[in-house]
Design an enzyme around this catalytic site. Structure first.
Site, PDB file in Angstrom:
ATOM      1  N   HIS A 215       2.359  -1.430  38.499  1.00 49.14           N
ATOM      2  CA  HIS A 215       1.552  -2.468  37.844  1.00 49.14           C
ATOM      3  C   HIS A 215       0.941  -1.952  36.541  1.00 49.14           C
ATOM      4  O   HIS A 215       0.979  -2.625  35.501  1.00 49.14           O
ATOM      5  CB  HIS A 215       0.450  -2.949  38.804  1.00 49.14           C
ATOM      6  CG  HIS A 215      -0.457  -3.977  38.209  1.00 49.14           C
ATOM      7  ND1 HIS A 215      -1.642  -3.648  37.573  1.00 49.14           N
ATOM      8  CD2 HIS A 215      -0.341  -5.324  38.131  1.00 49.14           C
ATOM      9  CE1 HIS A 215      -2.224  -4.752  37.153  1.00 49.14           C
ATOM     10  NE2 HIS A 215      -1.462  -5.792  37.479  1.00 49.14           N
ATOM     11  N   CYS A 546      21.433  20.936   9.383  1.00 50.60           N
ATOM     12  CA  CYS A 546      20.534  20.501  10.450  1.00 50.60           C
ATOM     13  C   CYS A 546      19.243  21.314  10.459  1.00 50.60           C
ATOM     14  O   CYS A 546      18.466  21.232  11.404  1.00 50.60           O
ATOM     15  CB  CYS A 546      21.215  20.593  11.809  1.00 50.60           C
ATOM     16  SG  CYS A 546      21.788  22.247  12.250  1.00 50.60           S
TER      17      CYS A 546
END
Length: 586
Positions: A215, A546
């Site tokens: 919830h 990279c």
């Protein structure tokens, strides 16, 4: 039928617990979680489960045989707590149902399912439209980033992708609304619908129990606030009124920090961004990071670091799994037993976790390439893994020691590398992420390249086999001098500017005393990069980068573009700025 935290539409996310499903909705248990890559479901030879996370599942709601109530809550058995609720076949069956229901309604769906205790058959018992991520504008990227570091108080499952600061308010009942002020951070065991009025006033939510479908998780997504659920002991560790920062922008793990840390938010309209004159990719360390950045306008992943998956998900040195009987330390054996529980073959634990981690990283960019660098731990880092100390030599300078390609054909680690190869093969050929590209780090010599390529071929990963591409890092000066010869052996280069700078300038990249000398923009480094690009292109070999530099320095990104580099791979949070920078050079 999509990722509930990021909105990535390419996966089905399944939560599972024992007994009736109310425990999952209540958030009173931490359920199993499975993710399935939708695209590969079309091919019957693939089994595209890209994530399996074992939940604690501490208790369950079952039917009561007597008394006033028709149900009762009981403790789950030890076996149930340590076992997955669903088999792989059942996970795939539910995923196919989810995709079919989504296609029928032509929108992302939120479904509930059940397994009959007598017949063992699966049923779909409810389906409704997903109302949070599917309502967001697809081309808007909302980003949060922490601007400073702090002390971590506790961790749990990250819900949402934002940051909040405020005072922790510990409540054991939703009736205490008078003690809660707007902007407080709600800290409680778990929530249910009665907590709604308080949750709407909170800046963040932290709970002891619950998973991604609890919830608290569902409501926090609807409210657009971060939540850290399933922390186990937030109500014991946090003090009422304590100033904290709740961060859900650092991967699967949500963190609660001491104090109010500085953070930044930016809403980016991706449609308004100019086109980049150079192909851009992203550097990714974790599956959660890959999911988070799926909306970025990039052409794949230029660097996925295997060692991050090993360190964060697997935690065990591969040789300790292969030579378990040789281990002397009982505590180490106990740790390995706990981590590999349920696996008759301990090495299968390594292979499966690594394969699914790699596949999870590759999925959000499919079919664009995902370049996965084989493990590049240094010996001291390998030694820190569970069971690692007995399999690693002590080195005075691990940075230029027994690392990268030199390990893969060595008798000391060859069998461990074979497990890495099995994981890549599983991710590509069984799970179905055939966009994965292999990259080898720290290849010092041509002879070393040949040895590693032969070991890979012996493990079913021959270059060109099943369209497999093999790249190498260009980070050692020998790679520059012999670029044309290396290019004959590989399909592409990716420049590691950090190590290349270190070895060209003779400056340790971690040296505080020499930090002023370490600069990727030094003319010697730039000359080496220009040389590599020129020589590789003579052999029709693609060149990427990279390293950190283009993410940090706009002028360095412009230099790379003007030098004719094929691809620049960036840290995800720098992509937008680099696009803006490069577009001005056209």
């Amino acid at each position: 039928s999509l990722d509930t935290d990021t909105g990535f539409p390419g996966v089905v996310v399944i939560s599972a617990a024992w007994g009736l499903g109310e425990t999952v909705v209540q958030g009173s248990v931490t359920p199993d979680e499975y993710r399935v890559f939708k695209t590969a479901l079309d091919n019957e030879r693939y089994r595209p489960i890209i994530q399996k996370t074992l939940g604690a599942k501490e208790k369950k709601i079952v039917y009561s045989k007597g008394g006033k109530s028709t149900t009762k809550t009981v403790e789950a058995s030890h076996k149930e707590k340590k076992s997955f609720v669903l088999s792989d076949d059942e996970i795939l069956e539910l995923a196919r149902w989810a995709r079919a229901i989504e296609q029928h309604y032509d929108k992302p769906m939120d479904m509930e399912w059940a397994k009959d205790g007598d017949s063992q058959k699966l049923y779909c018992v409810q389906a409704r439209p997903e109302t949070v991520q599917s309502q967001k504008k697809a081309q808007t990227l909302e980003t949060y980033s922490l601007k400073e570091k702090g002390d971590i108080i506790l961790t749990g499952v990250a819900i949402g992708q934002s940051v909040a600061t405020g005072k922790a308010k510990l409540l054991d009942s939703p009736d205490r609304t008078d003690q809660f002020e707007d902007g407080d951070i709600l800290v409680t065991g778990r929530t249910d619908p009665d907590w709604g009025p308080i949750m709407k006033r909170a800046s963040a939510i932290v709970t002891d129990h619950g998973g991604r479908t609890s919830h608290a998780a569902i409501v926090s997504r609807e409210l657009g606030i971060p939540a850290v659920v399933g922390t186990d002991d937030a109500t014991q560790r946090l003090r009422d009124g304590q100033e904290v920062t709740v961060s859900c922008v650092e991967g699967d793990s949500g963190r609660v920090y001491e104090g109010a840390l500085e953070f930044e938010r930016e809403d980016i309209d991706l449609d308004a961004l100019p086109d980049s004159p150079v192909r851009l990719m992203i550097n990714i360390a974790s599956p959660a990071g890959s999911m988070r950045w799926w909306r970025l306008p990039v052409d794949g992943i230029g660097l996925a670091r295997m060692e991050f998956i090993i360190n964060d998900l697997i935690k065990v040195h591969p040789m300790a799994l292969l030579r378990y009987d040789e281990l002397k330390d009982k505590d180490v054996k106990n740790q390995i037993d706990e981590l590999t529980r349920g696996y008759e073959d301990r090495s299968a634990y390594f292979v499966e976790h690594l394969a699914r981690g790699i596949a999870s990283i590759a999925a959000p960019q499919y079919p664009a390439p995902a370049v996965v660098r084989m493990s590049d731990f240094k010996t001291n880092e390998y030694a820190d893994l569970v069971g690692g100390k007995g399999f690693e030599p002590h080195e005075e300078n691990p940075m230029i020691g027994f690392r990268g390609a030199s390990r893969y054909y060595s008798d000391r680690y060859r069998d461990g590398f074979a497990l890495e190869c099995k994981a890549i093969k599983m991710a590509r050929e069984e799970i179905g992420l055939d966009n994965i590209v292999i990259m080898l780090p720290f290849v010092r010599t041509l002879e070393e390249a040949d040895k590693v390529l032969k070991v890979m071929e012996d493990n079913g990963l021959g270059r060109g086999q099943n369209d497999l591409l093999v790249y190498m890092m260009c980070e050692v000066p020998s790679n520059v001098f012999l670029a044309e010869e290396f290019a004959e052996r590989f399909d592409g280069f990716s420049i590691g500017s950090n190590d290349l700078t270190q070895l060209i300038l003779g400056v340790g990249r971690d040296s505080e005393e020499l930090s002023g000398l370490f600069d990727e923009r030094n003319e010697a480094v730039k000359s080496a990069i220009r040389t590599v690009i020129e020589r590789a292109h003579k052999k029709d070999c693609k060149v990427s980068i990279c390293g950190q530099a283009p993410s940090d320095y706009p002028d360095f990104a412009r230099f790379l573009a003007s030098s004719g580099i094929d691809t620049i791979s960036l840290n995800p949070d720098s992509v937008v700025n680099v696009i803006r920078t490069l577009s001005k050079t056209v």
